[in-house]
Design an enzyme around this catalytic site. Structure first.
Site, PDB file in Angstrom:
ATOM      1  CD1 TRP A 235      -3.002   1.411   0.828  1.00 38.34           C
ATOM      2  CD2 TRP A 235      -1.451   2.442   2.045  1.00 38.34           C
ATOM      3  NE1 TRP A 235      -3.474   2.655   1.134  1.00 38.34           N
ATOM      4  CE2 TRP A 235      -2.539   3.310   1.880  1.00 38.34           C
ATOM      5  CE3 TRP A 235      -0.353   2.870   2.778  1.00 38.34           C
ATOM      6  CZ2 TRP A 235      -2.571   4.592   2.426  1.00 38.34           C
ATOM      7  CZ3 TRP A 235      -0.372   4.144   3.313  1.00 38.34           C
ATOM      8  CH2 TRP A 235      -1.470   4.990   3.135  1.00 38.34           C
ATOM      9  CG  HIS A 236       3.398   2.374   3.241  1.00 40.15           C
ATOM     10  ND1 HIS A 236       2.750   1.396   3.942  1.00 40.15           N
ATOM     11  CD2 HIS A 236       3.383   3.485   4.021  1.00 40.15           C
ATOM     12  CE1 HIS A 236       2.357   1.890   5.108  1.00 40.15           C
ATOM     13  NE2 HIS A 236       2.731   3.163   5.178  1.00 40.15           N
ATOM     14  N   GLY A 237       3.704   1.696  -1.393  1.00 40.49           N
ATOM     15  CA  GLY A 237       4.320   2.014  -2.678  1.00 40.49           C
ATOM     16  C   GLY A 237       4.478   0.765  -3.528  1.00 40.49           C
TER      17      GLY A 237
END
Lengths: 473, 377
Positions: free
Chosen positions: A324-326
């Site tokens: 989700w963060h990248g």
């Protein structure tokens, strides 16, 4: 538009607040909506249409779903809405990553690569996609009725304080406030909300930016020839940067929302004072943790399944959280790293920690978190391992001059990061953030906030544009 | 009472937020300008195309950032806090040395030989220069080379510890060696200042400037006049020199600190300003001089070197011409507009002055272009 920019603090915010405070109550939501559209369109003039279209579709699908009683029909509409939202997220956020990896594989087996034009990531898509999912799931679970008015739903999604970097607000937490928040619309909330905004701005501008400048300098060097102490200052500066950057943004978001009468959920609770990684995730990016728990971990079976499956679920949630963060392997690795700690803590480490007193688990946890940030900060695995080698080789090499300013702000940053370790200081912090203020306390706050605001503006004036780290997620 | 208090407090905060916008529109308070290489962004017109490409927002944001009310004061405040509390500066490439002696980073790099371009390249350039000087010499024209002094070389003990490193011979050492080997007419101000250091009444470099102090420049001007007289076999200009003392730095004596954009002005100590006086019926020496230099030569202009000779032009970085000359269309002339052969024909002496950071490029392509005129078939 970022909160820590001149255009926001000195143009957008005063004009918006003035209009919001003077218009009749029935136009307040409309005022927020118009300014929110402008706020988003300022930075992403094309993607605003993506949000407007998907929210329209969602509103229609959820409305249909709510009116149905047949379970399988409701499930189909739920799946359809979730698929559309996640599909958009995957398309914009992960297709570049997916194609790159497929092409790497094809290259290795000597097959022609797929041609592809790289996509630009719409700002905040990860945040608002998760919010749209809470809407459809909460209505599906009958936790809350759907909104009757499309523009109210649009406001929930596009509410500018939390639109591009959270906190991730679950639908049922805010639905009633959209309809009526008159009880919270008072000068006390306006003032305390403003103080919270200024504190967040100062955290971002006066601490995070300074730490970020040093971290950028360190991470742009050759890790092979770097002095170990320099490497440690770099990763510790980054540790403080990411905390003050993100928690500063959350403070600003919560503060502005409070000025409008909204109560947004807290996103941080002194995470570096955690005594285990499990506790860290109850204190760090709390709204993402809650979302993952309620909308992924529990549907997967949570801990009501076999221990092996529970560990797998935990691990999977953290892999998803990393992703989700990248869209990059280093974030996956970071998620795996944290997921492994959660499993290990459940297996035995938490019991060990209990026997070690209060300080040792805190030091260990902070150490593990700091090491985790290496994977978060450095995109390529080989570079990350080289950096880790430099950290622990204690080699003498090229050194970066720290300067008194860096050392001073670093110490201030550390003090406030661990400020809540003590019960008294924790209570003091809670009073500042959550408590109601007497006149004398307001009088004390005036010079303090004025100084913080002026110092922050002075710093922004000199630094120029200050992008937030979390905008790319 | 509490309700009213909070209402008025909120009004106060709204006024605080609106204050810069009001100041921007009405210019109620007069604020000072920022110094240094500051170019504020221009305003931008709205267009649909610009909006959807994001250019409008980007440029408008730049414009609003650069022009909002109290901006200059806030920048100064930021710089002042950094300087007063942390001893740091945000001015580009400025280094604060020990005892708050100010340096430019490029001069420290040059001192340590970091920008060394190599012996063979330097030998080649100096040889070219020597051939040109010989040729012009035969035509009765002279080249005088002035190596402007490096403040870091003058005050090496003031270099901050974190920038200290082992010294390696750099451009200065190599150029000086080659100049001597080729027997060129050179005035090495580093050596000259080192000799003067313990004999003078005022500093040859101020704490706050990157250039020589005006007092130091006065010594250079005296020596330069002697050199000109020596090579051209002419008289020395008839003038007297007095010294004016001030506790406020003038001209370039605080040029670094001016660019730091602080509230406080740097004072402390006495600053000495030479003044050259000529008789009413003074006749300038009949020589035409062209000086090609970096910014160090401006001090000679401030002291009036040009008034001593009948013709004196300053080709700043071999780009701009001082005093101004104009093309037939009234546009300002630059060095690229001149006929170099004509200029050489009408000039008696060329002064090529360069600081240590620019030494590798001494003459700023004048040497190459003039060399081509005489040696390129």
């Amino acid at each position: 538009m970022v909160f820590s920019s001149i255009v926001f603090v000195l143009y957008f915010l005063p004009l918006f607040l003035f209009l919001y405070f003077v218009v009749d109550r029935k136009y307040k939501n409309l005022t927020i909506l118009l300014f929110s559209v402008f706020f988003y369109a300022w930075g992403a003039p094309k993607f605003i249409f993506v949000i407007l279209t998907t929210t329209l579709l969602d509103f229609f699908l959820v409305g249909q779903m709510d009116s149905m009683t047949t379970p399988w029909k409701r499930k189909i509409l739920l799946s359809l809405s979730v698929t559309v939202n996640l599909g958009l997220l995957f398309y914009f956020k992960y297709s570049n990553f997916f194609i790159e990896n497929v092409n790497l594989f094809l290259e290795n087996i000597g097959v022609t690569q797929i041609s592809w034009t790289k996509l630009v990531l719409p700002i905040g898509i990860s945040f608002y996609t998760f919010e749209t999912i809470t809407y459809v799931v909460d209505v599906y679970r009958r936790i809350h009725k759907p909104l009757k008015n499309f523009w109210d739903y649009q406001l929930y999604i596009i509410l500018f304080p939390k639109l591009i970097a959270g906190p991730i607000v679950r639908y049922h937490d805010i639905a009633d406030q959209i309809a009526d928040r008159s009880a919270n619309e008072n000068n006390e909330n306006r003032l305390t909300g403003f103080y919270r905004f200024v504190i967040g701005l100062a955290k971002k501008v006066l601490i995070a930016n300074q730490m970020g400048a040093h971290a950028d300098l360190v991470f742009s060097q050759d890790f092979h020839t770097m002095n170990s102490m320099t490497a440690w200052t770099g990763i510790l500066a980054y540790t403080l940067q990411i905390y003050y950057d993100f928690s500063g943004y959350s403070d600003m978001a919560i503060g502005i929302a409070r000025m409008l009468g909204f109560r947004l959920p807290e996103n941080f609770n002194s995470p570096y004072t955690s005594r285990s990684i499990t506790e860290f995730w109850r204190r760090w990016h709390m709204t993402l943790g809650n979302w993952m728990k309620n909308y992924l971990y529990i549907p997967l079976g949570g801990n009501r399944v076999s221990p092996g499956r529970t560990y797998f679920n935990l691990w999977l949630v953290f892999v998803a959280s990393g992703l989700w963060h990248g869209a990059s392997w280093n974030f996956v690795l970071w998620g795996v790293y944290h997921g492994c700690f959660l499993v290990i803590e459940r297996l035995f480490l938490s019991k060990w920690y209990l026997k070690m007193g209060r300080i040792i688990p805190l030091v260990f946890t902070f150490f593990f978190v700091v090491i985790g940030w290496v994977f978060f900060r450095i995109e390529h695995f080989n570079d990350a391992t080289n950096f880790l080698k430099t950290l622990f080789s204690w080699q003498v090499g090229n050194e970066i001059h720290l300067g008194i300013k860096f050392i001073f702000i670093f110490i201030v940053g550390l003090i406030f990061a661990f400020f809540a370790l003590n019960k008294r200081t924790q209570a003091f912090q809670d009073q500042i953030f959550e408590g109601s203020f007497s006149i004398s306390r307001h009088i004390v706050m005036v010079p303090v906030m004025l100084i913080l605001l002026i110092l922050s503006l002075a710093s922004i004036s000199s630094f120029g544009f200050n992008p937030f780290i979390y905008f790319r997620f | 009472m509490e309700i009213n208090f909070k209402k008025y407090l909120m009004i106060f905060w709204m006024m605080v937020l609106f204050a810069p916008m009001i100041q921007w529109s009405l210019h109620i308070f007069k604020g000072g300008e920022l110094k240094g290489a500051v170019e504020n962004a221009p305003d931008v017109d709205f267009s649909i195309k610009g909006w959807f490409s994001g250019d409008y927002q980007h440029n408008k944001e730049k414009y609003l950032n650069d022009w909002f009310g109290f901006r200059n004061d806030l920048v100064r405040l930021h710089n002042q806090i950094d300087y007063s509390f942390f001893g740091t500066t945000n001015a580009n490439s400025v280094v604060i040395g020990k005892d708050r002696y100010f340096f430019e980073k490029g001069y420290i790099d040059a001192y340590y030989g970091t920008n060394f371009i190599g012996d063979s390249l330097i030998a080649d350039r100096v040889h070219k220069l020597s051939m040109l000087a010989d040729t012009l010499g035969k035509l009765g024209k002279h080249i005088i080379i002035v190596e402007a002094p490096n403040k870091v070389r003058f005050y090496p003990e003031m270099i901050p510890d974190y920038l200290r490193k082992p010294m390696v011979p750099g451009n200065y050492e190599s150029f000086s060696r080659e100049f001597n080997a080729e027997k060129l007419k050179v005035f090495d101000c580093n050596a000259y200042f080192a000799k003067l250091r313990d004999t003078v009444s005022f500093p040859l470099f101020t704490k706050y400037g990157t250039h020589w102090s005006m007092y130091g420049a006065g010594f250079v001007m005296d020596s330069l006049q002697k050199l000109v007289a020596e090579v051209s076999l002419s008289e020395l200009p008839l003038c007297t020199k007095t010294i004016d003392i001030s506790d406020v730095p003038r001209y370039t004596d605080a040029d670094i600190t001016e660019g730091m954009n602080l509230f406080s002005r740097f004072r402390g100590g006495n600053f000495a300003y030479p003044q050259y006086h000529t008789e009413e019926n003074f006749t300038p020496i009949p020589l035409k001089i062209v000086s090609i230099s970096d910014s160090f030569y401006w001090s000679m202009i401030y002291l009036g070197f040009q008034n001593m000779y009948q013709g004196n032009q300053f080709w700043y970085y071999y780009t701009d011409i001082w005093p101004d000359r104009f093309l037939p269309n009234s546009q300002k002339m630059s060095v690229s507009d001149i006929n170099l052969q004509d200029e050489i024909n009408h000039t008696d002496i060329f002064i090529m002055m360069s600081s240590e950071v620019n030494l590798s490029n001494i003459g700023f392509s004048f040497v190459e272009q003039a060399y081509d005129l005489y040696f390129k078939k």
